[in-house]
Design a protein around this motif. Structure first.
Motif, PDB file in Angstrom:
ATOM      1  N   UNK A  36      12.999  -2.797   7.667  1.00 56.30           N
ATOM      2  CA  UNK A  36      13.526  -2.538   6.334  1.00 56.30           C
ATOM      3  C   UNK A  36      12.625  -3.058   5.237  1.00 56.30           C
ATOM      4  N   UNK A  37      11.303  -3.053   5.489  1.00 51.69           N
ATOM      5  CA  UNK A  37      10.331  -3.620   4.563  1.00 51.69           C
ATOM      6  C   UNK A  37       9.478  -2.505   3.965  1.00 51.69           C
ATOM      7  N   UNK A  38       9.007  -2.703   2.748  1.00 53.97           N
ATOM      8  CA  UNK A  38       8.101  -1.756   2.106  1.00 53.97           C
ATOM      9  C   UNK A  38       6.772  -1.724   2.861  1.00 53.97           C
ATOM     10  N   UNK A  39       5.956  -0.676   2.711  1.00 57.40           N
ATOM     11  CA  UNK A  39       4.658  -0.622   3.397  1.00 57.40           C
ATOM     12  C   UNK A  39       3.727  -1.743   2.936  1.00 57.40           C
TER      13      UNK A  39
ATOM     14  N   UNK B 216       4.130   2.268  10.158  1.00 48.81           N
ATOM     15  CA  UNK B 216       5.241   2.615   9.270  1.00 48.81           C
ATOM     16  C   UNK B 216       6.586   2.465   9.980  1.00 48.81           C
ATOM     17  N   UNK B 217       6.636   2.892  11.258  1.00 46.03           N
ATOM     18  CA  UNK B 217       7.872   2.768  12.022  1.00 46.03           C
ATOM     19  C   UNK B 217       8.282   1.322  12.202  1.00 46.03           C
ATOM     20  N   UNK B 218       7.306   0.452  12.471  1.00 45.14           N
ATOM     21  CA  UNK B 218       7.591  -0.972  12.643  1.00 45.14           C
ATOM     22  C   UNK B 218       8.156  -1.568  11.357  1.00 45.14           C
ATOM     23  N   UNK B 219       7.541  -1.245  10.223  1.00 44.78           N
ATOM     24  CA  UNK B 219       8.011  -1.797   8.955  1.00 44.78           C
ATOM     25  C   UNK B 219       9.347  -1.199   8.533  1.00 44.78           C
ATOM     26  N   UNK B 220       9.560   0.093   8.797  1.00 39.15           N
ATOM     27  CA  UNK B 220      10.844   0.707   8.457  1.00 39.15           C
ATOM     28  C   UNK B 220      11.973   0.109   9.285  1.00 39.15           C
ATOM     29  N   UNK B 221      11.678  -0.220  10.549  1.00 29.87           N
ATOM     30  CA  UNK B 221      12.679  -0.853  11.415  1.00 29.87           C
ATOM     31  C   UNK B 221      13.113  -2.196  10.836  1.00 29.87           C
TER      32      UNK B 221
ATOM     33  N   UNK C  65       0.847  -1.198   0.000  1.00 24.88           N
ATOM     34  CA  UNK C  65       0.000   0.000   0.000  1.00 24.88           C
ATOM     35  C   UNK C  65       0.880   1.244   0.000  1.00 24.88           C
ATOM     36  N   UNK C  66       0.241   2.398  -0.209  1.00 28.71           N
ATOM     37  CA  UNK C  66       0.961   3.673  -0.126  1.00 28.71           C
ATOM     38  C   UNK C  66       1.241   3.995   1.335  1.00 28.71           C
ATOM     39  N   UNK C  67       2.234   4.832   1.555  1.00 27.30           N
ATOM     40  CA  UNK C  67       2.615   5.224   2.910  1.00 27.30           C
ATOM     41  C   UNK C  67       1.463   5.874   3.663  1.00 27.30           C
ATOM     42  N   UNK C  68       0.646   6.655   2.971  1.00 30.20           N
ATOM     43  CA  UNK C  68      -0.450   7.387   3.615  1.00 30.20           C
ATOM     44  C   UNK C  68      -1.517   6.467   4.197  1.00 30.20           C
ATOM     45  N   UNK C  69      -1.590   5.247   3.733  1.00 28.45           N
ATOM     46  CA  UNK C  69      -2.631   4.313   4.174  1.00 28.45           C
ATOM     47  C   UNK C  69      -2.323   3.658   5.515  1.00 28.45           C
ATOM     48  N   UNK C  70      -1.098   3.801   6.017  1.00 27.66           N
ATOM     49  CA  UNK C  70      -0.710   3.195   7.285  1.00 27.66           C
ATOM     50  C   UNK C  70      -0.490   4.274   8.340  1.00 27.66           C
ATOM     51  N   UNK C  71      -0.643   3.890   9.600  1.00 22.40           N
ATOM     52  CA  UNK C  71      -0.393   4.814  10.697  1.00 22.40           C
ATOM     53  C   UNK C  71       1.113   4.956  10.919  1.00 22.40           C
ATOM     54  N   UNK C  72       1.507   5.977  11.670  1.00 21.92           N
ATOM     55  CA  UNK C  72       2.927   6.188  11.945  1.00 21.92           C
ATOM     56  C   UNK C  72       3.556   5.016  12.710  1.00 21.92           C
TER      57      UNK C  72
END
Length: 121
Positions: free
Chosen positions: A63-66, A56-61, A46-53
């Motif tokens: 190293x995965x796409x949204x 997004x932080x969990x997935x960025x930690x 999904x697009x970044x805007x569709x997820x909560x912060x």
């Protein structure tokens, strides 16, 4: 479920399993660190805007796409799985493999009886 017709004319009922975009390992839990073996998979990009912060932080930690959906699967052994590993359909299944498929439905109550009574049967 769909019906597949072989060249001999025999009818074979089959279930189609679809893999959407994603299917990426987001986390691996082991007996040593967590007390049980699981692999967490994410799917449906999904697009970044569709997820909560926090999501997004969990997935960025990791190293995965949204990804929209995250699901854990308990396994006997988690060897061969690494975070940010993409699972390919061809690696998991080969032609003729049997898999257990289950689904959930919404309870419809007596819908079929209502349909029959409307038609006058």
């Amino acid at each position: 479920m769909i019906t597949y017709f072989e060249s001999t004319g025999q009818v074979v009922p089959v279930t189609v399993i679809g893999f959407r975009e994603g299917n990426i390992v987001t986390q691996v839990k082991t007996d040593a660190t967590d007390g049980y073996n699981t692999v967490q998979l994410g799917y449906r990009r999904v697009r970044d805007k569709k997820l909560t912060k926090p999501e997004m932080g969990y997935l960025e930690k990791s190293g995965v796409i949204p990804l929209r959906h995250l699901q854990e699967f308990r396994l006997e052994s988690v060897e061969g799985f690494e975070p940010n590993q993409k699972l390919e359909l061809e690696e998991l299944f080969k032609e003729g493999d049997f898999v257990d498929v289950s689904g959930t439905t919404i309870g419809k109550g007596f819908q079929s009886y209502l349909f029959i009574s409307v038609l006058g049967f």
